[in-house]
Design a protein around this motif. Structure first.
Motif, PDB file in Angstrom:
ATOM      1  N   ALA A  30       0.812  -1.219   0.000  1.00 15.45           N
ATOM      2  CA  ALA A  30       0.000   0.000   0.000  1.00 15.45           C
ATOM      3  C   ALA A  30       0.846   1.269   0.000  1.00 15.45           C
ATOM      4  CB  ALA A  30      -0.929  -0.001   1.214  1.00 15.45           C
ATOM      5  N   ASN A  31       2.091   1.198   0.482  1.00 16.12           N
ATOM      6  CA  ASN A  31       2.976   2.363   0.525  1.00 16.12           C
ATOM      7  C   ASN A  31       3.816   2.517  -0.747  1.00 16.12           C
ATOM      8  OD1 ASN A  31       2.120   2.949   3.147  1.00 16.12           O
ATOM      9  ND2 ASN A  31       3.640   1.567   4.014  1.00 16.12           N
ATOM     10  N   GLY A  32       3.632   1.627  -1.716  1.00 20.39           N
ATOM     11  CA  GLY A  32       4.369   1.699  -2.960  1.00 20.39           C
ATOM     12  C   GLY A  32       5.706   0.990  -2.932  1.00 20.39           C
ATOM     13  N   ASN A  33       5.976   0.234  -1.851  1.00 22.98           N
ATOM     14  CA  ASN A  33       7.237  -0.503  -1.739  1.00 22.98           C
ATOM     15  C   ASN A  33       7.119  -1.860  -2.408  1.00 22.98           C
ATOM     16  OD1 ASN A  33       8.349   1.556  -0.106  1.00 22.98           O
ATOM     17  ND2 ASN A  33       7.345   0.689   1.681  1.00 22.98           N
ATOM     18  N   LYS A  34       8.161  -2.260  -3.122  1.00 23.79           N
ATOM     19  CA  LYS A  34       8.197  -3.569  -3.778  1.00 23.79           C
ATOM     20  C   LYS A  34       8.538  -4.626  -2.724  1.00 23.79           C
ATOM     21  CE  LYS A  34       8.528  -6.259  -7.474  1.00 23.79           C
ATOM     22  NZ  LYS A  34       7.477  -6.573  -8.370  1.00 23.79           N
ATOM     23  N   VAL A  35       7.689  -5.653  -2.600  1.00 20.88           N
ATOM     24  CA  VAL A  35       7.912  -6.758  -1.668  1.00 20.88           C
ATOM     25  C   VAL A  35       8.207  -7.994  -2.508  1.00 20.88           C
ATOM     26  CG1 VAL A  35       6.906  -8.147   0.169  1.00 20.88           C
ATOM     27  CG2 VAL A  35       6.317  -5.717  -0.011  1.00 20.88           C
ATOM     28  N   VAL A  36       9.440  -8.497  -2.401  1.00 25.26           N
ATOM     29  CA  VAL A  36       9.838  -9.673  -3.175  1.00 25.26           C
ATOM     30  C   VAL A  36       9.847 -10.894  -2.272  1.00 25.26           C
ATOM     31  CG1 VAL A  36      11.193  -8.370  -4.855  1.00 25.26           C
ATOM     32  CG2 VAL A  36      12.286  -9.214  -2.800  1.00 25.26           C
ATOM     33  N   PRO A  37       9.575 -12.074  -2.816  1.00 26.23           N
ATOM     34  CA  PRO A  37       9.593 -13.299  -2.011  1.00 26.23           C
ATOM     35  C   PRO A  37      10.969 -13.546  -1.385  1.00 26.23           C
ATOM     36  CG  PRO A  37       8.453 -13.690  -4.064  1.00 26.23           C
ATOM     37  CD  PRO A  37       9.087 -12.335  -4.166  1.00 26.23           C
ATOM     38  N   GLN A  38      10.982 -14.189  -0.221  1.00 31.03           N
ATOM     39  CA  GLN A  38      12.196 -14.438   0.546  1.00 31.03           C
ATOM     40  C   GLN A  38      12.940 -15.691   0.096  1.00 31.03           C
ATOM     41  OE1 GLN A  38      12.992 -12.899   3.854  1.00 31.03           O
ATOM     42  NE2 GLN A  38      11.574 -11.239   3.428  1.00 31.03           N
ATOM     43  N   VAL A  39      12.337 -16.484  -0.783  1.00 33.48           N
ATOM     44  CA  VAL A  39      12.966 -17.727  -1.236  1.00 33.48           C
ATOM     45  C   VAL A  39      13.228 -17.643  -2.732  1.00 33.48           C
ATOM     46  CG1 VAL A  39      11.910 -19.144   0.566  1.00 33.48           C
ATOM     47  CG2 VAL A  39      10.728 -18.862  -1.604  1.00 33.48           C
ATOM     48  N   SER A  40      14.087 -18.538  -3.221  1.00 35.23           N
ATOM     49  CA  SER A  40      14.369 -18.581  -4.655  1.00 35.23           C
ATOM     50  C   SER A  40      14.308 -20.028  -5.127  1.00 35.23           C
ATOM     51  CB  SER A  40      15.728 -17.955  -4.954  1.00 35.23           C
ATOM     52  OG  SER A  40      16.739 -18.607  -4.222  1.00 35.23           O
ATOM     53  N   VAL A  41      14.298 -20.211  -6.429  1.00 38.54           N
ATOM     54  CA  VAL A  41      14.196 -21.544  -7.021  1.00 38.54           C
ATOM     55  C   VAL A  41      15.368 -22.410  -6.550  1.00 38.54           C
ATOM     56  CG1 VAL A  41      14.210 -22.820  -9.191  1.00 38.54           C
ATOM     57  CG2 VAL A  41      12.970 -20.664  -9.033  1.00 38.54           C
ATOM     58  N   GLY A  42      15.038 -23.646  -6.140  1.00 35.63           N
ATOM     59  CA  GLY A  42      16.055 -24.587  -5.680  1.00 35.63           C
ATOM     60  C   GLY A  42      16.234 -24.622  -4.171  1.00 35.63           C
ATOM     61  N   ASP A  43      15.668 -23.655  -3.448  1.00 33.89           N
ATOM     62  CA  ASP A  43      15.782 -23.639  -1.985  1.00 33.89           C
ATOM     63  C   ASP A  43      15.005 -24.794  -1.369  1.00 33.89           C
ATOM     64  OD1 ASP A  43      17.324 -21.358  -1.999  1.00 33.89           O
ATOM     65  OD2 ASP A  43      15.689 -20.000  -1.413  1.00 33.89           O
ATOM     66  N   SER A  44      15.520 -25.303  -0.240  1.00 30.90           N
ATOM     67  CA  SER A  44      14.771 -26.267   0.571  1.00 30.90           C
ATOM     68  C   SER A  44      14.057 -25.475   1.651  1.00 30.90           C
ATOM     69  CB  SER A  44      15.713 -27.276   1.216  1.00 30.90           C
ATOM     70  OG  SER A  44      16.269 -28.109   0.239  1.00 30.90           O
ATOM     71  N   VAL A  45      12.770 -25.737   1.836  1.00 28.99           N
ATOM     72  CA  VAL A  45      11.965 -24.963   2.788  1.00 28.99           C
ATOM     73  C   VAL A  45      11.108 -25.887   3.649  1.00 28.99           C
ATOM     74  CG1 VAL A  45      11.853 -22.883   1.354  1.00 28.99           C
ATOM     75  CG2 VAL A  45      10.134 -24.648   1.071  1.00 28.99           C
ATOM     76  N   LEU A  46      10.667 -25.345   4.789  1.00 29.27           N
ATOM     77  CA  LEU A  46       9.674 -26.015   5.628  1.00 29.27           C
ATOM     78  C   LEU A  46       8.329 -25.394   5.327  1.00 29.27           C
ATOM     79  CD1 LEU A  46      11.431 -26.249   9.096  1.00 29.27           C
ATOM     80  CD2 LEU A  46      11.033 -28.075   7.460  1.00 29.27           C
ATOM     81  N   ILE A  47       7.331 -26.241   5.099  1.00 28.39           N
ATOM     82  CA  ILE A  47       5.993 -25.758   4.769  1.00 28.39           C
ATOM     83  C   ILE A  47       5.000 -26.283   5.806  1.00 28.39           C
ATOM     84  CG2 ILE A  47       6.412 -25.495   2.300  1.00 28.39           C
ATOM     85  CD1 ILE A  47       5.142 -28.245   1.872  1.00 28.39           C
TER      86      ILE A  47
END
Length: 105
Positions: free
Chosen positions: A58-75
């Protein structure tokens, strides 16, 4: 939501969505016994297959995801949108904020 697609490469997540594939649990015990498919539990660990570009808040700031392709994550155990692929494969679409942690190996 269940859709049958040929492959995960045909899916391009939008906004802050992240496409992951759960890591399959071992179907064989340490002693060499094979477990029935219904007794194999779903793991909370996944590999990131695709990531959306992010969104503007809402403030015009770009929010990018914290993960990238190939990362191992907990879901989370439950949640996300399951997508069926050809060959009995399944991938899950989560929001970036729903991913619990990134695994550094």
């Amino acid at each position: 939501m269940s859709t049958l697609l040929k492959s995960a490469k045909s899916i391009a997540p939008l906004l802050d969505r992240v496409l992951v594939q759960r890591i399959k649990a071992e179907a064989k015990t340490a002693s060499g016994l094979y477990l029935p498919e219904k007794n194999i539990e779903k793991l909370n660990q996944a590999t990131v297959l695709a990531v959306g570009p992010g969104f503007t808040d809402a403030n015009g700031n770009k929010v990018v995801p914290q993960v990238s392709v190939g990362d191992s994550v907990l879901i989370p155990q439950f949640g996300g949108s399951s997508i069926k692929l050809k060959g009995d494969e399944e991938v899950v679409l989560f929001r970036d904020s729903e991913i619990l942690a990134k695994i550094n190996e």
